[in-house]
Design an enzyme around this catalytic site. Structure first.
Site, short mmCIF file in Angstrom:
data_model
loop_
_atom_site.label_atom_id
_atom_site.label_comp_id
_atom_site.label_asym_id
_atom_site.label_seq_id
_atom_site.Cartn_x
_atom_site.Cartn_y
_atom_site.Cartn_z
N ASP A 72 -3.32 13.67 12.89
CA ASP A 72 -1.98 13.08 12.79
C ASP A 72 -1.38 13.19 14.18
O ASP A 72 -1.20 14.31 14.69
CB ASP A 72 -1.15 13.89 11.77
CG ASP A 72 0.23 13.29 11.56
OD1 ASP A 72 0.73 12.60 12.47
OD2 ASP A 72 0.81 13.53 10.49
N ASN A 99 -4.23 3.97 19.26
CA ASN A 99 -3.95 2.81 18.40
C ASN A 99 -2.93 3.12 17.31
O ASN A 99 -2.21 2.23 16.86
CB ASN A 99 -5.27 2.35 17.78
CG ASN A 99 -5.07 1.43 16.59
OD1 ASN A 99 -4.77 0.26 16.74
ND2 ASN A 99 -5.20 1.99 15.38
N LYS A 105 9.08 -1.70 7.85
CA LYS A 105 9.03 -3.06 7.32
C LYS A 105 10.47 -3.53 7.08
O LYS A 105 11.30 -2.76 6.62
CB LYS A 105 8.24 -3.09 6.02
CG LYS A 105 6.74 -2.91 6.23
CD LYS A 105 5.97 -3.50 5.08
CE LYS A 105 4.49 -3.19 5.04
NZ LYS A 105 3.78 -2.86 6.21
N SER A 147 2.22 -3.96 22.32
CA SER A 147 2.63 -5.10 21.51
C SER A 147 3.32 -6.11 22.41
O SER A 147 3.78 -5.77 23.50
CB SER A 147 3.63 -4.62 20.44
OG SER A 147 4.29 -5.70 19.85
N TYR A 200 11.18 -0.37 17.10
CA TYR A 200 9.76 -0.63 17.39
C TYR A 200 9.60 -1.22 18.79
O TYR A 200 8.74 -0.80 19.57
CB TYR A 200 9.19 -1.56 16.33
CG TYR A 200 7.73 -1.93 16.54
CD1 TYR A 200 6.71 -1.05 16.19
CD2 TYR A 200 7.37 -3.17 17.07
CE1 TYR A 200 5.37 -1.39 16.37
CE2 TYR A 200 6.04 -3.52 17.26
CZ TYR A 200 5.05 -2.63 16.91
OH TYR A 200 3.72 -2.97 17.09
N VAL A 202 11.63 -0.99 21.34
CA VAL A 202 11.93 0.02 22.37
C VAL A 202 10.75 0.98 22.48
O VAL A 202 10.33 1.35 23.59
CB VAL A 202 13.24 0.77 22.05
CG1 VAL A 202 13.50 1.86 23.10
CG2 VAL A 202 14.43 -0.20 22.01
N LYS A 204 7.59 0.42 22.05
CA LYS A 204 6.48 -0.21 22.76
C LYS A 204 6.84 -0.44 24.23
O LYS A 204 5.96 -0.41 25.10
CB LYS A 204 6.05 -1.50 22.07
CG LYS A 204 5.44 -1.26 20.67
CD LYS A 204 4.14 -0.46 20.70
CE LYS A 204 3.44 -0.42 19.34
NZ LYS A 204 2.17 0.33 19.35
N VAL A 235 -1.66 -9.80 13.96
CA VAL A 235 -2.89 -9.62 13.20
C VAL A 235 -2.57 -9.27 11.74
O VAL A 235 -1.67 -8.45 11.48
CB VAL A 235 -3.72 -8.46 13.82
CG1 VAL A 235 -5.11 -8.43 13.18
CG2 VAL A 235 -3.82 -8.61 15.33
N THR A 237 -2.67 -7.24 9.19
CA THR A 237 -2.93 -5.85 8.79
C THR A 237 -1.78 -5.43 7.88
O THR A 237 -0.83 -6.20 7.67
CB THR A 237 -2.95 -4.93 10.02
OG1 THR A 237 -1.63 -4.98 10.62
CG2 THR A 237 -3.99 -5.34 11.04
N1 LIG Z 1 -0.87 -6.05 13.47
C1 LIG Z 1 -0.24 -6.63 14.48
O1 LIG Z 1 0.09 -7.83 14.45
C2 LIG Z 1 0.09 -5.83 15.72
C3 LIG Z 1 0.69 -6.50 16.80
C4 LIG Z 1 0.96 -5.80 17.95
C5 LIG Z 1 0.65 -4.48 18.04
N2 LIG Z 1 0.09 -3.82 16.99
C6 LIG Z 1 -0.22 -2.40 17.13
O2 LIG Z 1 -1.57 -2.17 16.77
C7 LIG Z 1 -1.72 -0.83 16.32
C8 LIG Z 1 -2.45 -0.81 14.99
O3 LIG Z 1 -1.63 -1.48 14.05
P1 LIG Z 1 -2.20 -2.21 12.76
O4 LIG Z 1 -1.64 -3.57 12.75
O5 LIG Z 1 -3.65 -2.01 12.65
O6 LIG Z 1 -1.42 -1.39 11.63
P2 LIG Z 1 -1.90 -0.66 10.29
O7 LIG Z 1 -2.93 -1.45 9.59
O8 LIG Z 1 -0.64 -0.29 9.61
O9 LIG Z 1 -2.63 0.65 10.85
C9 LIG Z 1 -1.90 1.64 11.50
C10 LIG Z 1 -2.79 2.83 11.66
O10 LIG Z 1 -2.04 3.88 12.33
C11 LIG Z 1 -2.13 5.03 11.52
N3 LIG Z 1 -1.01 5.94 11.71
C12 LIG Z 1 0.29 5.74 11.45
N4 LIG Z 1 0.98 6.86 11.72
C13 LIG Z 1 0.08 7.78 12.17
C14 LIG Z 1 0.16 9.11 12.61
N5 LIG Z 1 1.32 9.77 12.65
N6 LIG Z 1 -0.97 9.74 13.00
C15 LIG Z 1 -2.15 9.09 12.97
N7 LIG Z 1 -2.30 7.84 12.54
C16 LIG Z 1 -1.19 7.19 12.15
C17 LIG Z 1 -2.22 4.52 10.10
O11 LIG Z 1 -2.67 5.55 9.23
P3 LIG Z 1 -2.20 5.59 7.66
O12 LIG Z 1 -3.17 4.72 6.92
O13 LIG Z 1 -2.32 7.06 7.32
O14 LIG Z 1 -0.79 5.09 7.61
C18 LIG Z 1 -3.23 3.41 10.31
O15 LIG Z 1 -4.53 3.94 10.42
C19 LIG Z 1 -0.31 -0.23 16.25
O16 LIG Z 1 -0.07 0.55 17.41
C20 LIG Z 1 0.57 -1.47 16.25
O17 LIG Z 1 1.85 -1.19 16.76
C21 LIG Z 1 -0.20 -4.47 15.82
#
Ligand SMILES: NC(=O)c1ccc[n+]([C@@H]2O[C@H](COP(=O)([O-])OP(=O)(O)OC[C@H]3O[C@@H](n4cnc5c(N)ncnc54)[C@H](OP(=O)(O)O)[C@@H]3O)[C@@H](O)[C@H]2O)c1
Length: 279
Positions: A72, A99, A105, A147, A200, A202, A204, A235, A237
């Site tokens: 964590d 990552n 949300k 981001s 969010y 700020v 990033k 993406v 996710t």
């Molecule tokens: N998806 C997009 O469009 C997008 C765009 C720009 C940037 N990003 C960035 O890409 C990265 C991954 O995002 P994603 O889209 O893959 O989101 P996601 O599917 O929600 O995955 C987020 C991951 O981070 C983990 N996490 C959250 N809090 C944590 C903590 N305190 N310690 C360890 N792990 C933690 C989550 O674990 P749990 O399952 O336990 O919650 C999950 O494994 C993030 O940094 C996000 O800001 C995403």
């Protein structure tokens, strides 16, 4: 060369997708260390990748495999334990991918949401860099998943933007920016002081500024450890939801490109396959 990589938040989303793509495509990575804050989710992810672990059955040699650590990023003791584990088992880390991320949300905004966002996206990432830097290999690479919300035009305030982009900014100065925003949100005066209603974005921007400063400071100390940030795209996710533009596989293309990049590019913000100075 066989490399060791650790990816935070790799039980799902872009962290998991990148680990999968590396197992499929990147034989230079001998060990891919998955991490998750929930060990059962992390082990399930590892099992899901298990069939991809690569073995040369003629030589009976494992070519690439996964490992797992509960991590964590909000927990300093988890971070220290992870760094100690990697050091004792592998001796060093070649690539660190920060990552793990969290975004509220919807449009809710308050002090608690800002604190939670910063704890994961900024302070946790910074603590990870500090804990793992001593065990990074001399040509190691830190990749911070940022981001498109991490660039200063999003702040819509040129004075604030110039503070985030200040060439003389220090790590303490980046933390001071985080503390200033948090204080103003607590007081309810963030708008009066020109800050956006978007924790969010700020967080990033803090990641980008911190990564730029860390790159500059490591270089000044004569170190070859590279530091880059990446916008993966929008993406599909759990974070971005089903309407986002890119599939998980498409959204891992740029992160994997940067992870596999062996040039000397450092101190840059990657998006759409290209790298840019911070803006
Ligand atoms: N998806 C997009 O469009 C997008 C765009 C720009 C940037 N990003 C960035 O890409 C990265 C991954 O995002 P994603 O889209 O893959 O989101 P996601 O599917 O929600 O995955 C987020 C991951 O981070 C983990 N996490 C959250 N809090 C944590 C903590 N305190 N310690 C360890 N792990 C933690 C989550 O674990 P749990 O399952 O336990 O919650 C999950 O494994 C993030 O940094 C996000 O800001 C995403």
């Amino acid at each position: 060369m066989s490399k060791v990589i650790l990816i935070t938040g790799s039980n799902k989303g872009i962290g998991f997708g990148s680990a999968k793509a590396l197992l499929e495509q990147a034989p230079e990575f001998k060990t891919i260390i998955l991490t998750a804050r929930d060990p059962s989710l992390g082990e399930s992810a590892r099992q899901a990748l298990g069939h991809l672990d690569r073995t040369d059955f003629i030589k009976l040699e494992v070519l690439s495999e996964t490992d797992f650590i509960k991590l964590d990023v909000v927990s300093k003791s988890d971070i220290q334990a992870a760094a100690s584990f990697v050091q004792s088992k592998y001796g060093h880390l070649d690539v660190l991918v920060n990552n793990a991320g969290w975004a509220m949300k919807g449009s809710a905004f308050n002090l608690e949401i800002v604190q939670r966002t910063f704890a994961t996206n900024f302070y946790g990432l910074k603590d990870m860099c500090e804990a793992f830097l001593p065990i990074m290999s001399p040509n190691g690479h830190i990749i911070n998943i940022s981001s498109s919300a991490g660039v200063t035009p999003i702040l819509n305030n040129s004075d604030l933007a110039s503070r985030f982009l200040d060439p003389n900014l220090t790590e303490e100065g980046v933390v001071a920016l985080a503390e200033e925003f948090t204080k103003y949100v607590g007081e309810g005066t963030w708008k009066d002081h020109g800050w956006p209603t978007w924790g969010y974005a700020v967080s990033k921007n803090l990641v980008n500024s911190y990564s730029r400063v860390l790159h500059r400071d490591l270089k000044a100390r004569g170190m070859n450890i590279r530091v880059n940030t990446v916008h993966p795209g929008l993406v599909r996710t759990d974070m971005a939801g089903p309407e986002a533009e890119l599939s998980l596989e498409e959204g891992c293309v740029v992160p994997v490109q940067v992870i596999r990049d062996e040039s000397d590019v450092s101190g840059k913000f990657w998006r759409d396959g290209n790298h840019f100075d911070y803006y």
